[in-house]
Scaffold this motif. Structure first.
Motif, mmCIF file in Angstrom:
data_model
loop_
_atom_site.group_PDB
_atom_site.id
_atom_site.type_symbol
_atom_site.label_atom_id
_atom_site.label_comp_id
_atom_site.label_asym_id
_atom_site.label_seq_id
_atom_site.Cartn_x
_atom_site.Cartn_y
_atom_site.Cartn_z
ATOM 1 N N LYS A 192 -7.580 4.351 -7.447
ATOM 2 C CA LYS A 192 -6.569 5.218 -8.052
ATOM 3 C C LYS A 192 -6.468 5.008 -9.568
ATOM 4 O O LYS A 192 -6.956 4.013 -10.100
ATOM 5 N N ALA A 231 0.362 9.697 -4.403
ATOM 6 C CA ALA A 231 -0.672 8.652 -4.490
ATOM 7 C C ALA A 231 -1.762 8.990 -5.497
ATOM 8 O O ALA A 231 -2.338 8.104 -6.119
ATOM 9 N N SER A 248 0.052 5.121 -4.552
ATOM 10 C CA SER A 248 -0.936 4.116 -4.163
ATOM 11 C C SER A 248 -1.515 3.482 -5.417
ATOM 12 O O SER A 248 -1.781 4.180 -6.402
ATOM 13 N N VAL A 307 1.877 16.643 -0.812
ATOM 14 C CA VAL A 307 0.875 15.790 -1.458
ATOM 15 C C VAL A 307 0.457 16.416 -2.786
ATOM 16 O O VAL A 307 0.155 17.615 -2.843
ATOM 17 N N SER A 332 0.851 -1.194 0.000
ATOM 18 C CA SER A 332 0.000 0.000 0.000
ATOM 19 C C SER A 332 0.882 1.238 0.000
ATOM 20 O O SER A 332 2.083 1.156 0.257
ATOM 21 N N CYS A 333 0.246 2.380 -0.230
ATOM 22 C CA CYS A 333 0.968 3.644 -0.101
ATOM 23 C C CYS A 333 1.211 3.952 1.372
ATOM 24 O O CYS A 333 2.242 4.530 1.740
#
Ligand SMILES: *Cc1c(COP(=O)(O)O)cnc(C)c1O
Length: 391
Positions: free
Chosen positions: A201, A174, A196, A146, A74-75
């Protein structure tokens, strides 16, 4: 929810989503993914156990201009591993933007450090370098930037800031696979970047994530920490420390390779969906869609609508109205400092004043359906439901 079976043959457009409800997010899987995953299920054993990981990691690293890549479950685990590999721990602080999924900040707590929340920039919805600088203390070890909903922060300013203060820069990309800042891909900024591959996504392996970096020492340290403290290549099952076990399966890596080979197609479709919304909502002054600043290429993971203050609309009134029309939406991220999860955080009471842009923007925003099998008709249906609310 019923979904058409994927066609057997390769196609330039995804099979139509046949449900009456319009979901908010979802992937586009073709025969290529099915073939690679089936091959991995057959052959990724014995001495071939890692071939799909190697192919996927090489292809993905190349796409984001990085020397090293490590496929992970996972991220969230990728961020945890990055912080641990940087030696960040109790007593340390890590600056994160207020508006992001909690997965950006939660791993800071896993390693015993404290997340410190800073404001966003109203122009790009991403971390504000000025606000981040105000949060720097002698305990600050890193900033996690982010790439929100596919938008890109001012990476030049963040690079300058983190170099000047000698702290790490981690890029949480992500939501931004395929985005670019000054023609450099999302995932190429800072000491390490993470992605991610969750089912919502743009590029998916069902569940999954990846850590990419150019820093060989950081990568080697992460490789030991992700495998219960075994040195890379260890055949004696000799553990040097108590660590973690973070690895994705070969079947997931095979799916990731297929999706990476199709990345241009996936991003092109996201941008097409955004352009349908932009055209249809062009006359609607009360709604602002995702920014794409100069020198930036936005891969538009989630089309997001911010309603003008004058409309007095908030996600808690907009979402049920759209739900009644069979349209799934999500709220813009809540300011992290406002969540019950952080009710004991030192900034709980000061953050609204410290981070005013995040607190102003968040309640007025919703994510609109941006799943990869949407049609232009679906977008029109969403906009028809949306426009009467924007007055
Ligand atoms: C989806 C997401 C994550 C977490 O990804 P997982 O693979 O579910 O752990 C982290 N950060 C951001 C910004 C995300 O959108």
């Amino acid at each position: 929810m019923t979904i058409n079976d994927a066609p057997r043959e390769e196609s330039a457009s995804p099979p139509r989503h046949s449900s009456d409800r319009i979901p908010v997010a979802g992937p586009w899987i073709t025969e290529l993914e099915e073939r690679y995953v089936a091959e991995a299920a057959r052959n990724a054993w014995y001495s071939n156990a890692n071939i799909w990981h190697e192919r996927f990691e090489r292809a993905f690293a190349e796409r984001v201009n990085r020397r090293f890549a490590m496929a992970l479950p996972s991220c969230t685990s990728a961020i945890h591993l990055t912080l641990a590999a940087l030696g960040i721990g109790p007593g340390d602080e890590v600056i994160v933007p207020e508006l992001t999924w909690i997965a950006t900040a939660a791993p800071v707590t896993y390693v015993g450090a404290t997340p410190v929340f800073c404001d966003i920039d109203s122009a790009n919805w991403c971390i504000s370098p000025q606000s981040a600088e105000q949060r720097i203390t002698p305990r600050t070890r890193a900033i996690i930037a982010v790439d929100l909903y596919g938008s890109m922060p001012d990476m030049d300013a963040l690079r300058e800031l983190t170099e000047r203060h000698n702290i790490a820069l981690i890029e949480d990309a992500a939501e931004a696979v395929g985005s670019r800042f000054r023609n450099q891909p999302a995932g190429s900024f800072g000491d390490a970047s993470v992605f991610s591959f969750h089912g919502s996504k743009t590029l998916t392996t069902g569940e999954g994530g990846i850590l990419v970096t150019n820093d060989e020492a950081l990568f080697t340290r992460a490789a030991t920490l992700r495998d219960h403290g075994r040195k890379p290549g260890d055949t004696m099952f000799f553990n040097h420390e108590v660590a973690f076990k973070y690895k994705m399966s070969a079947m997931q890596a095979a799916m990731g390779l297929a999706q990476t080979e199709r990345l241009n197609e996936l991003v092109t479709r996201k941008r097409e969906i955004f352009s349908w919304y932009r055209e249809r909502l062009a006359g609607c002054d009360a709604i602002t869609l995702n920014p794409e600043l100069q020198h930036t290429f936005n891969s538009y993971w989630m089309v997001t609508a911010i309603f003008d203050r004058a409309t007095q609309r908030t996600s808690s009134t907009l979402m049920p109205a759209l739900d009644a029309c069979g349209i799934d939406t999500r709220p813009f991220f809540h300011p992290l400092s406002s969540l019950p999860a952080y009710s004991a955080h030192p900034q709980t009471h000061s953050a609204r004043r410290e981070n005013p842009i995040a607190y102003d923007l968040a309640p007025r925003g919703i994510n609109l359906p941006t799943h990869l099998r949407m049609t232009e008709d679906d977008v029109h249906r969403v906009c028809n439901a949306l426009q009467p609310l924007a007055t």
